[in-house]
Design an enzyme around this catalytic site. Structure first.
Site, short mmCIF file in Angstrom:
data_model
loop_
_atom_site.label_atom_id
_atom_site.label_comp_id
_atom_site.label_asym_id
_atom_site.label_seq_id
_atom_site.Cartn_x
_atom_site.Cartn_y
_atom_site.Cartn_z
N THR A 212 0.82 -1.20 0.00
CA THR A 212 0.00 0.00 0.00
C THR A 212 0.87 1.26 0.00
O THR A 212 1.96 1.25 0.54
CB THR A 212 -0.87 -0.01 1.27
OG1 THR A 212 -1.70 -1.17 1.24
CG2 THR A 212 -1.73 1.22 1.39
N ARG A 240 -13.26 -8.69 -1.33
CA ARG A 240 -12.61 -8.30 -0.08
C ARG A 240 -12.13 -6.84 -0.12
O ARG A 240 -11.57 -6.38 -1.10
CB ARG A 240 -11.42 -9.22 0.19
CG ARG A 240 -10.64 -8.92 1.47
CD ARG A 240 -9.40 -8.09 1.19
NE ARG A 240 -8.59 -7.89 2.41
CZ ARG A 240 -7.53 -7.11 2.49
NH1 ARG A 240 -7.13 -6.44 1.42
NH2 ARG A 240 -6.88 -6.98 3.62
N GLY A 242 -9.91 -4.04 2.31
CA GLY A 242 -9.04 -3.92 3.47
C GLY A 242 -9.23 -2.61 4.20
O GLY A 242 -10.28 -1.96 4.11
N GLY A 264 -0.44 -2.57 5.99
CA GLY A 264 -0.28 -3.83 6.70
C GLY A 264 -1.45 -4.75 6.46
O GLY A 264 -2.18 -4.61 5.48
N GLY A 266 -4.76 -5.66 6.59
CA GLY A 266 -5.90 -4.77 6.74
C GLY A 266 -6.96 -5.19 7.74
O GLY A 266 -7.53 -4.35 8.44
#
Length: 346
Positions: A212, A240, A242, A264, A266
């Protein structure tokens, strides 16, 4: 004896005044020095080790991180807003295949690229976010447009793409986001030791779990802003989403405290509302940014089972880069033009 008592009282008064004066001086000296402006970025946290990276690739990452942060720095130096600095900085990272955002997004289980992004204004707590888009070249632009030009905070999927078209944002074919490196990462994730499809939570197989990108900034007007953009988790399924588009988890900004961008695993950042938790510890417990970030990332997040990191800047321009992984792509610039770029843990 009668003469001694007034003299003693006089001396006591003088000493008391001196002590009070000293305390006032101490209070003045301990007032935090405020930077005119500051900017900090990340390109993801994870298993980033020096021994696993070639010198050529390290140079490539450093150049892109420097290009990105200098873009935002120049905006702030000229008196521009922290929101503009955050947005323009993230665009540079989204346009690079090096990071898991925009052009470099990882692949889903179905072999597509799905993007999430968010941005927040610390001045008024306004925010915008998008999730699950497949055709917006720069998702951070969509997040900004949602914040500025819609009554909503988050839009997703086809509806978000329709809004983006109405806003005149740049639309690209899904193939624009396809890169060979990220496709190979998906293939490695899918092939486990027993030839069964691996869970996207399998950290041993997944080298693209993080990546990210994000930015936080303080401008000359005293306003904070933060933004985050991601391609999510490789091999993700079922739509999905996050933490990156979740205000309070992946992104948070409040002029009373700080601006934060997370990277990280999520699911755990959402459960811990990591970005907001750092701000809340500052606001309600009186902790410094450094203390709050360390408590959340080094203690509270691991206790939940999560890993990753954050970058943040407080209302005085102090910056932190806290992570509990082997490394995090990161960079800072202050109002003196001092540049720092880091990748590895040490």
């Amino acid at each position: 004896m009668r003469e001694i008592i007034p003299l003693a009282l006089t001396l006591l008064f003088v000493i008391s005044c001196k002590q009070e004066s000293t305390l006032e001086t101490q209070n003045i000296q301990t007032e935090p020095e405020k930077a005119q402006f500051s900017i900090i970025i990340h390109g993801g946290a994870g298993t980033i080790k020096r021994e696993n990276m070639s010198q050529e690739k390290e140079v490539e990452y450093r150049k892109k991180l420097e290009e990105a942060i200098c873009t935002g720095y120049n905006i702030l130096k000229k008196g521009g807003s922290s929101l503009d600095a955050v947005q323009k900085t993230i665009i540079i990272l989204e346009n690079s295949p090096l990071f898991n955002a925009g052009k470099g997004a990882v692949f889903t289980y179905e072999g597509t690229n799905e993007h999430d992004a968010s941005i927040m204004d610390g001045k008024n707590l306004n925010a915008g976010a998008s999730a699950g888009t497949k055709t917006i070249k720069n998702p951070i632009n969509l997040a900004r447009a949602i914040m500025d030009n819609s009554p909503h905070v988050m839009l997703s999927g086809v509806g978000a793409e329709t809004f983006a078209e109405e806003q005149g944002l740049e639309i690209v074919k899904p193939s624009y986001f396809s890169t060979e490196k990220k496709m190979k990462s998906l293939e490695r994730v899918k092939v486990s030791k027993n030839n069964k499809v691996a869970s996207f939570y399998d950290a041993d197989l997944l080298d693209s779990k993080f990546g990210t990108v994000g930015c936080a900034a303080l401008d000359k007007h005293g306003n904070l802003a933060a933004g985050t953009s991601t391609g999510g988790m490789a091999n993700k399924r079922w739509g999905r989403i996050g933490d990156s588009p979740i205000i309070g988890a992946g992104t948070y900004a409040n002029n009373n405290t700080c601006a934060v961008s997370s990277t990280g695993w999520g699911e755990f950042f959402i459960r811990g509302m990591v970005a907001h938790d750092i701000s809340a510890l500052m606001e309600y417990k009186g902790l410094s940014l450094k203390e709050s970030a360390a408590l959340v990332i080094q203690k509270k997040l691991p206790e939940l089972g999560g890993d990753g990191g954050i970058i943040a800047v407080d209302k005085n321009g102090n910056m932190v880069m806290e992570f509990n992984t082997q490394g995090m792509f990161r960079a800072t610039m202050n109002d003196k033009g001092e540049l720092y770029i880091g990748m590895f843990k040490n």
